[in-house]
Design an enzyme around this catalytic site. Structure first.
Site, PDB file in Angstrom:
ATOM      1  N   ILE A 154       0.875  -1.173   0.000  1.00 24.44           N
ATOM      2  CA  ILE A 154       0.000   0.000   0.000  1.00 24.44           C
ATOM      3  C   ILE A 154       0.911   1.222   0.000  1.00 24.44           C
ATOM      4  O   ILE A 154       1.871   1.305   0.770  1.00 24.44           O
ATOM      5  CB  ILE A 154      -0.946  -0.017   1.222  1.00 24.44           C
ATOM      6  CG1 ILE A 154      -1.821   1.244   1.257  1.00 24.44           C
ATOM      7  CG2 ILE A 154      -0.181  -0.172   2.525  1.00 24.44           C
ATOM      8  CD1 ILE A 154      -2.869   1.206   2.382  1.00 24.44           C
ATOM      9  N   SER A 155       0.664   2.166  -0.905  1.00 20.75           N
ATOM     10  CA  SER A 155       1.540   3.327  -1.060  1.00 20.75           C
ATOM     11  C   SER A 155       1.548   4.182   0.204  1.00 20.75           C
ATOM     12  O   SER A 155       0.582   4.202   0.975  1.00 20.75           O
ATOM     13  CB  SER A 155       1.075   4.191  -2.235  1.00 20.75           C
ATOM     14  OG  SER A 155       1.198   3.499  -3.457  1.00 20.75           O
ATOM     15  N   GLN A 156       2.654   4.901   0.386  1.00 22.77           N
ATOM     16  CA  GLN A 156       2.736   5.792   1.535  1.00 22.77           C
ATOM     17  C   GLN A 156       1.704   6.905   1.401  1.00 22.77           C
ATOM     18  O   GLN A 156       1.364   7.333   0.286  1.00 22.77           O
ATOM     19  CB  GLN A 156       4.137   6.369   1.665  1.00 22.77           C
ATOM     20  CG  GLN A 156       4.515   7.358   0.570  1.00 22.77           C
ATOM     21  CD  GLN A 156       5.949   7.801   0.667  1.00 22.77           C
ATOM     22  OE1 GLN A 156       6.827   7.224   0.047  1.00 22.77           O
ATOM     23  NE2 GLN A 156       6.195   8.841   1.447  1.00 22.77           N
TER      24      GLN A 156
END
Length: 664
Positions: free
Chosen positions: A61-63
């Protein structure tokens, strides 16, 4: 019970808004969506750190910052129809759904698509539809879209996605090599024309599909433009921006820092308290700023009474009646070393050619620890100028007398005994000195400044040692606030044109808001306070190294050892600088200088902090902290391999005059 809403608000404030995201739609949406519901089991406690996190199927999951930056770049607005490619856990689609009218999210992993779809149903996000499929083909049956966001990096912009944009629609996609891309924004202007903008360097997982990469890493897209996908790695970008440092004795070394000479305060850090090259570099910069640019205050992370003895020596003031040599407390090597001795000798020689005392460069301590010497200095001063006031001061300081030699034990005592009157006594004494300011200042302005600062130190130290036993951020914040206020008092005392150089550890110099200190522990530091007070009139310069040796101890109050520094971790800023392949350099991090590099460096990474205690075996937990380097510092000075500072021993004092401040 965990307060996730508080954590969300903190994430938005520290990691998103402070880093430049201004779209209120985006900020509100990210305050709303529960990110802890979108991460892997057991990772909820880390959900609001600004870092990518693992999810199922080996994906991430992207930052949060990247999610916010892409949505802002795509200009998502209420009423829009949005396509997201690379849905993953569904978090970004859920955030977009808080703004847009309808979101279609495509995920190539069927299992991820199914779990994301369940999350949307559980959370009641009925305007977000998750589908399994090849996102590089888009979703032509639902086109056109007002915006398309792609959360994976392709070799080129897929033609299918461009064609599914509405006129005026925006497409945001990483483009480049695997794991190293440029964020590209495409706006469809007409049926056949598109406008492309480069938004800076990013790093995403590969975009797998018909118009992206194949599973084995080969390019499958057919519309490749030769050379369009070649991008630099982060170490290559650092190497290109790096400015080589000459020798410390070369005048060109100091001139490299002329970009900061208009600042009222220049703060010089260090990644450890026991590294020779950090002292040599700071001394070279300091000599240049004193000799050529009117800096007269050298304020260091040292105790005021000890530094005052050095100041008397370098400014040719009369010697103190207190004969003890300075810097006898642990860690002695931090200031009793060959490089500090060389700088003080240079300052003394430089000042000898200046008739006016106010034109001479002084050496001052900012720190809080040496309460014993401060009490002695206040009493000595009052004995000379006001014996009656000295008697009152002795009575007031009496409650601290048992603790002067080991004031940390005072904090322990206050937990079980009534010491409120002691706190008030030291405050009263400080206020009494200020009330008599005019009378005492006529006697000797420098002596009065010394006495009042010692009184302030006692008041701060009393509180510091009292609260340190409670733990938490308060004792750190009290100490750095005291150091900052001491700096302010020095600037005020020296006049409106006064300029100062500060020497302290990176943990004090770098803006705490962009490290774990401020982001997770609610700590501030002198660097942050200087930025808040002086704005662009403060320059924050950090220092770093990859490997070598360092002077340090295993425990507080332990013996100094020369220790081998572990090579920097692969996931650290230090390793990126090491991999740049340059031995020593200056990296300018000021906004507008190297924007693609600054954007790439703005992804949080680990940074190493070694104090007077170094524990190589537990280095990750003891000495690394997450930071955002280009926000933390205005510049970064790099020495790839360094060596331990040389402490002063008896052999270094032979032939020195009796007035020399480090004499035994």
């Amino acid at each position: 019970m965990v307060d996730y809403q508080r954590m969300r608000d903190h994430m938005v404030e520290v990691y998103i808004r402070r880093r430049g995201i201004r779209d209120e739609h985006v900020l509100k949406a990210m305050r709303t969506v529960p990110r802890e519901r979108f991460v892997a089991e057991g990772m909820a406690e880390f959900a609001y750190e600004d870092a990518p996190l693992p999810i199922e199927e080996g994906q991430t999951i992207s930052q949060p910052y990247i999610v916010a930056a892409m949505i802002e770049a795509a200009e998502v607005r209420p009423g829009d129809r949005i396509l997201e490619v690379g849905a993953g856990s569904g978090y970004a689609a859920a955030v977009i759904g808080q703004i847009a009218a309808h979101v279609y999210a495509i995920e190539r992993h069927g299992a991820l698509a199914r779990s994301a779809k369940r999350r949307m149903a559980d959370l009641g996000y009925g305007n977000v539809e998750v589908l399994a499929g090849d996102g590089t083909r888009g979703l032509p049956e639902q086109a056109p879209f007002d915006a398309i966001l792609v959360a994976a990096g392709g070799p080129v912009v897929p033609e299918a996605l461009k064609e599914q944009l509405a006129i005026g629609g925006r497409l945001v996609i990483p483009v480049g090599e695997e794991f190293s891309q440029t964020l590209c924004k495409v706006i469809r202007r007409t049926e056949t024309s598109y406008e492309e903008t480069n938004l800076g360097a990013v790093m995403f997982v590969p975009l797998i599909g018909e118009q992206g990469w194949s599973e084995d890493g080969r390019r499958t897209a057919s519309n490749h433009k030769p050379g369009a996908s070649r991008k630099q790695s982060l170490p290559e970008m650092i190497a290109e921006a790096a400015e080589d440092l000459p020798g410390f004795d070369d005048p060109a070394f100091g001139r490299l820092f002329n970009r900061f000479v208009d600042r009222r305060v220049v703060l010089l850090g260090e990644a450890s308290h026991g590294t020779l090259e950090f002292y040599q570099a700071r001394a070279a910069i300091t000599r240049h700023l004193i000799a050529n640019h009117g800096y007269r205050i050298i304020a260091v992370e040292a105790d005021w009474p000890d530094a005052a003895k050095v100041d008397r020596y370098v400014r040719h003031r009369s010697a103190s009646d207190r004969k003890e040599s300075p810097f006898q407390r642990f860690p002695t090597w931090m200031w009793r070393n060959t490089e500090v001795r060389a700088l003080t000798e240079w300052m003394r020689e430089h000042n000898a050619g200046l008739d006016a005392m106010e034109d001479r460069a002084g050496f001052y301590g900012l720190d809080i620890y040496n309460m014993s010497d401060s009490i002695g200095a206040v009493l000595d001063y009052l004995d000379r100028v006001d014996p009656q006031a000295a008697a009152v001061a002795r009575e007031r300081y009496g409650c601290l007398t048992p603790w002067q030699k080991n004031p940390a034990t005072y904090g322990r005592a206050t937990l079980s005994r009534g010491y409120a009157e002691c706190e008030q006594a030291v405050i009263d004494q400080c206020q009494e000195l200020f009330r008599r300011r005019l009378d005492y200042a006529d006697n000797d302005g420098d002596a009065f400044l010394d006495a009042t600062q010692n009184a302030r130190l006692i008041a701060s130290a009393e509180r510091y040692y009292r609260i340190m036993y409670y733990g938490g951020a308060e004792s750190w914040n009290l100490r750095d606030k005291h150091m900052f206020e001491t700096l302010q008092h020095l600037l005020d005392a020296k006049g409106p044109d006064a300029k100062a150089i500060v020497w302290a550890h990176n943990s004090h110099i770098g803006d705490a808001r962009f490290t774990d200190m401020g982001a997770t522990r609610d700590e501030f530091n002198i660097g942050q306070l200087c930025r808040e007070a002086f704005g662009d009139d403060a320059a924050l310069i950090g220092f770093g190294t990859h490997s070598g040796t360092v002077a340090a101890a295993n425990d507080w109050d332990g013996d100094m050892e020369v220790m081998r520094v572990n090579p920097s971790r692969a996931d650290s800023y230090e390793r990126m600088c090491h991999d740049a392949g340059k031995r020593r350099f200056l990296l300018d991090l000021l906004p507008g200088r190297h924007e693609p590099l600054r954007r790439r460096l703005s992804e949080p990474r680990l940074e190493r902090f070694i104090g007077v205690v170094y524990r190589p075996d537990t280095e990750l937990w003891s000495h690394y902290s997450q930071a955002i380097l280009p926000e933390q510092f205005d510049a970064y000075v790099w020495f790839d391999e360094t060596q331990a500072v040389t402490p002063l021993g008896p052999e270094h004092h032979r032939g020195m005059p009796e007035t020399y401040p480090f004499g035994e």
